[in-house]
Design a protein around this motif. Structure first.
Motif, PDB file in Angstrom:
ATOM      1  N   GLN A   1     -18.309 -16.880 -38.347  1.00 15.90           N
ATOM      2  CA  GLN A   1     -17.112 -15.977 -37.594  1.00 15.90           C
ATOM      3  C   GLN A   1     -17.845 -15.024 -36.491  1.00 15.90           C
ATOM      4  O   GLN A   1     -18.760 -14.350 -37.280  1.00 15.90           O
ATOM      5  CB  GLN A   1     -16.088 -15.398 -38.432  1.00 15.90           C
ATOM      6  N   GLU A   2     -17.532 -15.281 -35.522  1.00 16.09           N
ATOM      7  CA  GLU A   2     -18.074 -13.898 -34.530  1.00 16.09           C
ATOM      8  C   GLU A   2     -17.515 -12.460 -35.201  1.00 16.09           C
ATOM      9  O   GLU A   2     -16.144 -12.414 -35.332  1.00 16.09           O
ATOM     10  CB  GLU A   2     -17.744 -14.235 -33.058  1.00 16.09           C
ATOM     11  N   VAL A   3     -18.269 -11.478 -35.222  1.00  9.58           N
ATOM     12  CA  VAL A   3     -17.726 -10.328 -35.644  1.00  9.58           C
ATOM     13  C   VAL A   3     -18.354  -8.969 -34.829  1.00  9.58           C
ATOM     14  O   VAL A   3     -19.372  -9.234 -34.140  1.00  9.58           O
ATOM     15  CB  VAL A   3     -18.272  -9.869 -37.152  1.00  9.58           C
ATOM     16  N   VAL A   4     -17.558  -8.014 -35.000  1.00  8.16           N
ATOM     17  CA  VAL A   4     -18.202  -6.676 -34.320  1.00  8.16           C
ATOM     18  C   VAL A   4     -18.401  -5.668 -35.476  1.00  8.16           C
ATOM     19  O   VAL A   4     -17.455  -5.661 -36.402  1.00  8.16           O
ATOM     20  CB  VAL A   4     -17.357  -6.234 -33.279  1.00  8.16           C
ATOM     21  N   ILE A   5     -19.605  -5.130 -35.682  1.00  5.38           N
ATOM     22  CA  ILE A   5     -19.623  -4.254 -36.656  1.00  5.38           C
ATOM     23  C   ILE A   5     -19.853  -3.093 -36.223  1.00  5.38           C
ATOM     24  O   ILE A   5     -20.850  -2.538 -35.946  1.00  5.38           O
ATOM     25  CB  ILE A   5     -21.117  -4.746 -37.291  1.00  5.38           C
ATOM     26  N   PRO A   6     -18.835  -2.199 -36.190  1.00  6.59           N
ATOM     27  CA  PRO A   6     -18.932  -0.933 -35.552  1.00  6.59           C
ATOM     28  C   PRO A   6     -19.467   0.279 -36.090  1.00  6.59           C
ATOM     29  O   PRO A   6     -20.118   1.144 -35.685  1.00  6.59           O
ATOM     30  CB  PRO A   6     -17.249  -0.621 -35.360  1.00  6.59           C
ATOM     31  N   ASN A   7     -19.648  -0.071 -37.559  1.00  6.44           N
ATOM     32  CA  ASN A   7     -20.336   1.098 -38.367  1.00  6.44           C
ATOM     33  C   ASN A   7     -20.602   0.619 -39.800  1.00  6.44           C
ATOM     34  O   ASN A   7     -20.160  -0.336 -40.143  1.00  6.44           O
ATOM     35  CB  ASN A   7     -19.373   2.307 -38.581  1.00  6.44           C
TER      36      ASN A   7
ATOM     37  N   GLY B   1     -39.441  -3.622 -32.521  1.00  9.97           N
ATOM     38  CA  GLY B   1     -37.690  -3.768 -32.340  1.00  9.97           C
ATOM     39  C   GLY B   1     -37.320  -4.103 -33.696  1.00  9.97           C
ATOM     40  O   GLY B   1     -35.842  -4.608 -33.635  1.00  9.97           O
ATOM     41  N   LYS B   2     -37.894  -4.190 -34.925  1.00  7.22           N
ATOM     42  CA  LYS B   2     -37.531  -4.440 -36.299  1.00  7.22           C
ATOM     43  C   LYS B   2     -36.256  -3.613 -36.588  1.00  7.22           C
ATOM     44  O   LYS B   2     -35.027  -3.920 -36.882  1.00  7.22           O
ATOM     45  CB  LYS B   2     -38.643  -4.447 -37.269  1.00  7.22           C
ATOM     46  N   SER B   3     -36.553  -2.349 -36.360  1.00 11.54           N
ATOM     47  CA  SER B   3     -35.586  -1.388 -37.111  1.00 11.54           C
ATOM     48  C   SER B   3     -34.293  -1.374 -36.071  1.00 11.54           C
ATOM     49  O   SER B   3     -33.203  -1.373 -36.493  1.00 11.54           O
ATOM     50  CB  SER B   3     -36.365   0.229 -36.949  1.00 11.54           C
ATOM     51  N   THR B   4     -34.350  -1.485 -34.741  1.00  9.02           N
ATOM     52  CA  THR B   4     -33.492  -1.528 -33.782  1.00  9.02           C
ATOM     53  C   THR B   4     -32.388  -2.796 -34.269  1.00  9.02           C
ATOM     54  O   THR B   4     -31.219  -2.619 -34.275  1.00  9.02           O
ATOM     55  CB  THR B   4     -33.987  -1.578 -32.576  1.00  9.02           C
ATOM     56  N   LEU B   5     -33.286  -3.927 -34.287  1.00  8.18           N
ATOM     57  CA  LEU B   5     -32.402  -5.004 -34.900  1.00  8.18           C
ATOM     58  C   LEU B   5     -31.567  -4.718 -36.018  1.00  8.18           C
ATOM     59  O   LEU B   5     -30.206  -5.204 -36.178  1.00  8.18           O
ATOM     60  CB  LEU B   5     -33.137  -6.034 -35.086  1.00  8.18           C
ATOM     61  N   VAL B   6     -32.170  -4.396 -36.969  1.00 11.16           N
ATOM     62  CA  VAL B   6     -31.409  -4.144 -38.366  1.00 11.16           C
ATOM     63  C   VAL B   6     -30.429  -3.091 -38.050  1.00 11.16           C
ATOM     64  O   VAL B   6     -29.389  -3.298 -38.744  1.00 11.16           O
ATOM     65  CB  VAL B   6     -32.645  -3.729 -39.305  1.00 11.16           C
ATOM     66  N   LYS B   7     -30.600  -2.041 -37.644  1.00 10.49           N
ATOM     67  CA  LYS B   7     -29.658  -1.141 -37.269  1.00 10.49           C
ATOM     68  C   LYS B   7     -28.438  -1.752 -36.577  1.00 10.49           C
ATOM     69  O   LYS B   7     -27.097  -1.151 -37.087  1.00 10.49           O
ATOM     70  CB  LYS B   7     -30.105   0.165 -36.519  1.00 10.49           C
TER      71      LYS B   7
ATOM     72  N   LEU C   1     -26.069   0.662 -35.124  1.00  6.61           N
ATOM     73  CA  LEU C   1     -26.260   0.772 -33.446  1.00  6.61           C
ATOM     74  C   LEU C   1     -25.335  -0.505 -32.944  1.00  6.61           C
ATOM     75  O   LEU C   1     -25.055  -1.109 -33.559  1.00  6.61           O
ATOM     76  CB  LEU C   1     -27.697   0.477 -32.975  1.00  6.61           C
ATOM     77  N   GLN C   2     -25.067  -0.283 -31.645  1.00 12.40           N
ATOM     78  CA  GLN C   2     -24.281  -1.486 -31.067  1.00 12.40           C
ATOM     79  C   GLN C   2     -25.157  -2.014 -30.191  1.00 12.40           C
ATOM     80  O   GLN C   2     -25.760  -1.449 -29.406  1.00 12.40           O
ATOM     81  CB  GLN C   2     -23.020  -0.996 -30.627  1.00 12.40           C
ATOM     82  N   PRO C   3     -24.999  -3.584 -30.250  1.00 10.43           N
ATOM     83  CA  PRO C   3     -26.091  -4.259 -29.276  1.00 10.43           C
ATOM     84  C   PRO C   3     -25.541  -3.986 -27.763  1.00 10.43           C
ATOM     85  O   PRO C   3     -24.398  -4.044 -27.532  1.00 10.43           O
ATOM     86  CB  PRO C   3     -25.807  -5.781 -29.670  1.00 10.43           C
ATOM     87  N   THR C   4     -26.387  -4.054 -26.678  1.00  5.08           N
ATOM     88  CA  THR C   4     -25.925  -4.058 -25.259  1.00  5.08           C
ATOM     89  C   THR C   4     -25.370  -5.282 -24.980  1.00  5.08           C
ATOM     90  O   THR C   4     -24.298  -5.395 -24.533  1.00  5.08           O
ATOM     91  CB  THR C   4     -27.292  -3.792 -24.602  1.00  5.08           C
ATOM     92  N   SER C   5     -25.939  -6.336 -25.470  1.00  5.88           N
ATOM     93  CA  SER C   5     -25.240  -7.838 -25.385  1.00  5.88           C
ATOM     94  C   SER C   5     -25.697  -8.718 -26.433  1.00  5.88           C
ATOM     95  O   SER C   5     -26.596  -8.414 -27.228  1.00  5.88           O
ATOM     96  CB  SER C   5     -25.752  -8.145 -24.049  1.00  5.88           C
ATOM     97  N   GLY C   6     -24.947  -9.879 -26.588  1.00  3.48           N
ATOM     98  CA  GLY C   6     -25.473 -10.699 -27.483  1.00  3.48           C
ATOM     99  C   GLY C   6     -24.106 -10.962 -28.749  1.00  3.48           C
ATOM    100  O   GLY C   6     -23.382 -10.013 -28.828  1.00  3.48           O
ATOM    101  N   THR C   7     -24.324 -11.767 -29.513  1.00  5.39           N
ATOM    102  CA  THR C   7     -23.214 -11.792 -30.564  1.00  5.39           C
ATOM    103  C   THR C   7     -23.826 -11.895 -31.929  1.00  5.39           C
ATOM    104  O   THR C   7     -24.916 -12.410 -32.133  1.00  5.39           O
ATOM    105  CB  THR C   7     -22.668 -13.197 -30.342  1.00  5.39           C
ATOM    106  N   ILE C   8     -23.175 -11.486 -32.772  1.00  8.76           N
ATOM    107  CA  ILE C   8     -23.303 -11.717 -34.275  1.00  8.76           C
ATOM    108  C   ILE C   8     -22.312 -12.282 -34.913  1.00  8.76           C
ATOM    109  O   ILE C   8     -21.234 -12.297 -34.806  1.00  8.76           O
ATOM    110  CB  ILE C   8     -23.381  -9.919 -34.803  1.00  8.76           C
TER     111      ILE C   8
END
Lengths: 360, 513
Positions: B69-75, B45-51, B57-64
């Motif tokens: 600051q909480e962020v969403v990284i769309p691309n 699951g390393k690549s999935t996490l890094v992507k 990729l967008q997480p199904t759930s969880g926060t970054i």
């Protein structure tokens, strides 16, 4: 709103069959539009172009005469394209076939028995096959793109023919016209009564033979595997290079045969122009026929109709016979675009959600 | 407000693909200036996490959280704007362009090659990444190409640099240079997220390590305080060395052998095989373990004959040399092969199963292609037999290969070869992406074939599978194959160490120490 091409899970069996017909319909509509723009009643234009030639015996004969080379070349190209080998230079192979096949009648005009015809046909095939071997070798030895090399060689062949008929092979009694001696007697293909000649039979035989090869033999299987999944072909022990050469030799040989058949019938001699672009039109034939040897037979007849219709349009409607090329181009365009529907479906999506999906 | 402790925090990240939980509640915290290792086997699951961190990729759930600051990284573009740079394992460079031209393509703003060249020279001096901006990429080594990718990231002044297995394609010397650069970066406060499964490397370079297994964080530790063995155990799982008490293989004759087999790399990302030796006796299963991309596919090509070797005696089947002949001839000698990639390599996706039978069996089953004519009836009956024996499930009779599920197609592709009762069977990743039930069927069939007197070689990255199947285990690393050791003498730790290259003739650190 966005227009999205979505990949289908499976090939659509409906569009696999419907695509050429859809393309044909769209071509007719586009053709009607062109007629309308020229101030011609579209229905009348289409009637003159596509229907009238089929109502008279002599023009049906012409149809078969013109379809013969298209089918001969198209069936060879269909096999090439199935193997993912892109021979675009059939016109050049046709020319070189005509040149090589003409060596006998030009050099030995007195040679008059059935053997001369056999020699001409065999030499024609050899000439086309060897000329096709050039892009094949360039591809296998140097990985040169065969689309470019085979296409460029068309112009080399045309210029070579031009030089021959203006130079060494020019008929001394030809009033300085760039033509060779006119072929006669056994140097011409026998006809079936009217204008239909032996070439039509060759075309039928080629279709039947290649339908058998592709469907029933290991070689046909090799061709399909190499074209569909080259890595699997290597795993099966099939040599890609061997396939490339085989395809070029085969399609070149058939184009060469078509070339010598034209010269030894309709044209009757060598001259700078021996084909109205059969080698290029046959590319359309191959695709319209779904790369299937039997499909090619029907596609060849249809493309022949576009030539004859073009002549009819010139006479009856007074428009340039270049209209035939326009129709052929439109047809190829629509075939290729309709084929997209076999693997994809068109979807309309609204708003931003669609945009996100497309980006993924 | 105080500065946040962490530059980047990924908290409780879940990513679901279909039924697979590729990331299952992963938490990762990267401090400023830290070189943070992300360790794990393939598929952990390393690549999935890094992507997800890089926005592809967008997480199904969880926060970054980025700098608290909480962020969403769309691309990826948004990731770069935040200050996250990434160097992928496979480069995206135009070979016919120069270094500076390639870099300019990634730079926002005005297109000014001269100014950019100066900038490239400045950065390359600053970070010890020697590069000539005017050089054409095609002429550069893999290490130099990687420098372009790294420079391209650095020129955007990132606060976090992500590197995906950067040393997989480097020589030991190039790797040492890279480490110097990374340490320098870290000392300036730039964080590095370093994905690897080379344990020694991680111990030398990284300040902290997060270890993933089956999509979950199994440990978070300081790799400098661990041993390579303990890291390996964490990575592959301590619970798996319930080693099967291997039945001593009967003392069969050597049916398959490799003697000093070497094969040159055929591309910048390919691996060179160096002096591979292996003897497989009738009755035994030998497993070749190793991390992906260490020469497994090259080894398979050399064994199968898809890439014949120059030295004929390097490969032999039942004592007869066959190194220089192709795959068809080797099949005729009684060998059978199953490649890693089912679709497009082991089977033609758009062909029905019956035609895919012909693919590998046209050569040795004369009746399938007698006098060059296909016998479709025979092909159908073989397909039916394989389908029945190996329980291949499908929607309609004789479907196209690609319409089968991965597991069912794998059962078919393996069954197609087993059906011939081959004397030598070589399988690459026999149960890759196959569900547990199908995997068990396939493994059982492989063992049964060996016990009936054939020699079986299994190339696999799955240690569970290797311990379940193998009588002896060898490890491949950077194109070199270790000696094969009896399975009962092996542990996950030992294999982990060997995967990291402990058996290599030229150890990566020999030049260094």
């Amino acid at each position: 709103m966005r227009l999205i091409l979505e990949k289908r899970a499976d090939r659509s069996p409906f569009f696999a069959i419907a695509s050429p017909f859809l393309a044909l319909l769209l071509t007719l509509i586009a053709g009607g539009l062109i007629f309308a723009l020229r101030g011609i009643n579209p229905l009348e234009g289409l009637y003159v172009y596509f229907i009238e030639p089929l109502t008279q015996l002599w023009s049906v004969e012409q149809l078969i005469v013109k379809a013969a080379p298209l089918v001969l070349i198209g069936v060879g190209l269909a096999v090439c394209y199935m193997a993912n080998v892109w021979n675009i230079g059939a016109e050049g192979q046709l020319t070189m076939g005509a040149v090589c096949g003409s060596i006998a009648p030009v050099m030995f005009p007195e040679w008059q028995d059935p053997s001369v015809l056999v020699v001409m046909l065999i030499m024609g095939m050899i000439g086309g096959a060897l000329y096709g071997a050039i892009p094949g070798l360039l591809k296998t030895r140097f990985n040169a793109n065969e689309i470019l090399t085979s296409l460029m060689l068309v112009y080399v062949a045309a210029l070579f023919l031009d030089w021959l008929v203006r130079g060494p092979w020019r008929d001394p009694q030809g009033y300085n016209f760039p033509v060779t001696k006119t072929f006669a007697g056994w140097q011409l293909l026998p006809t079936f009564g009217g204008t239909i000649h032996l070439g039509a039979l060759f075309a039928l035989l080629a279709c039947a033979a290649l339908a058998f090869v592709m469907g029933k033999t290991l070689i046909g299987f090799e061709i399909k595997v190499t074209g569909n999944a080259p890595r699997a072909g290597r795993f099966a022990g099939f040599s890609r290079n061997r396939m490339v050469m085989l395809c070029f030799l085969l399609s070149g040989g058939l184009a060469g045969l078509a070339g010598i058949c034209e010269v030894a019938s309709v044209v009757g001699k060598l001259q700078p122009q021996i084909s109205p672009g059969y080698g290029f039109a046959a590319i359309i034939v191959a695709f319209l026929g779904r790369l299937n040897p039997l499909g090619v037979l029907f596609a060849g007849l249809l493309l022949a109709l576009s030539y004859i219709g073009g002549e009819a349009a010139q006479v009856t409607l007074g428009i340039s016979d270049k209209i035939a090329k326009v129709f052929q181009g439109i047809l190829l365009f629509f075939i290729l675009s309709c084929d997209t529907l076999i693997l994809y479906r068109i979807k309309f999506e609204m708003g931003r959600v669609g945009a996100l999906k497309a980006a993924e | 407000m105080t500065a946040p402790d962490y530059l980047l925090e990924a908290i409780d990240i879940v990513k679901v693909f279909g039924t697979l939980r590729a990331n299952d509640g992963v938490t990762l915290q990267v401090a400023p200036g830290q070189i943070h290792a992300l360790l794990g086997e393939n598929g952990a699951g390393k690549s999935t996490l890094v992507k997800m961190l890089y926005g592809s990729l967008q997480p199904t759930s969880g926060t970054i959280k980025w700098m608290g600051q909480e962020v969403v990284i769309p691309n990826p573009n948004a990731a770069r704007k935040l200050g996250i740079g990434m160097v992928f394992q496979h480069f995206s460079l135009f070979e016919s362009l120069t270094v500076v031209e390639n870099i300019s393509l990634a730079m926002p703003g005005k297109f000014d090659l001269d100014a950019l060249s100066k900038k490239v020279e400045f950065y390359s001096g600053e970070y010890g990444l020697p590069l000539n901006p005017k050089a054409t990429v095609a002429d550069l080594s893999v290490g130099e190409r990687q420098r372009i990718e790294i420079l391209r990231c650095l020129m955007q002044e990132p606060k976090l640099l992500i590197l995906d297995e950067p040393t997989a394609v480097l020589t030991p010397q190039e790797a040492d240079l890279l480490f110097l650069t990374l340490r320098l970066l870290a000392s300036e406060g730039c964080s590095v997220l370093y994905i690897s499964h080379r344990l020694e490397e991680v111990k030398r370079l990284c300040h902290w390590a997060t270890i993933l297994r089956h999509g979950k964080v199994v440990a978070s530790c300081d790799p400098r305080e661990e041993t390579a063995a303990s890291l390996a155990r964490l990575m592959v799982g301590g619970d798996i060395h319930t080693v099967r008490a291997a039945k001593a293989p009967r003392d069969g004759a050597v049916r398959f052998s490799l003697k000093n087999a070497s094969l040159e790399a055929d591309g910048p990302f390919a691996v060179e095989l160096k002096n591979i030796n292996l003897e497989v006796r009738g009755g035994e299963v030998i497993a070749i373990a190793g991390v992906a991309g260490n020469g497994q596919s090259e080894l398979f090509d050399a064994i199968s004959g898809e890439r014949p070797l120059s030295n004929g005696s390097a490969v032999s089947i039942d004592g007869a040399s066959c190194g220089a002949i192709g795959v068809t001839a080797r099949r005729r000698m009684g060998a059978a092969f199953v490649p890693e990639e089912r679709l497009g390599h082991g089977a033609v996706p758009v062909f029905p199963l019956s035609e895919n039978v012909v693919l590998t069996r046209h050569s040795d089953d004369a009746s399938l292609a007698e006098n060059g004519l296909l016998n479709r009836g025979k092909a159908n009956s073989i397909a039916d037999r394989v389908i029945k024996t190996y329980d291949v499930r499908m929607g309609k009779p004789d479907p196209e290969a690609r319409s089968l599920s991965g597991g069912n197609l794998q059962k078919f592709v393996v069954g197609r070869e087993l059906d011939r009762q081959p004397k030598v069977l070589v399988v690459n990743q026999p149960t890759w992406g196959v569900d547990a039930g199908a995997a068990a069927t396939i493994r059982q069939a492989l063992i049964d074939l060996a016990r009936s007197g054939s020699a079986v070689v299994v190339i696999s990255q799955d240690l569970d599978e290797i311990f379940e199947l193998a009588d002896r285990i060898a490890v491949i690393s950077r194109g070199q194959l270790s000696e094969a050791h009896p399975a009962h003498e092996m542990t996950a730790e030992k294999i982990g160490l060997m995967m990291a290259g402990s058996h290599e003739k030229e150890s990566p650190h020999a030049a260094h120490s």
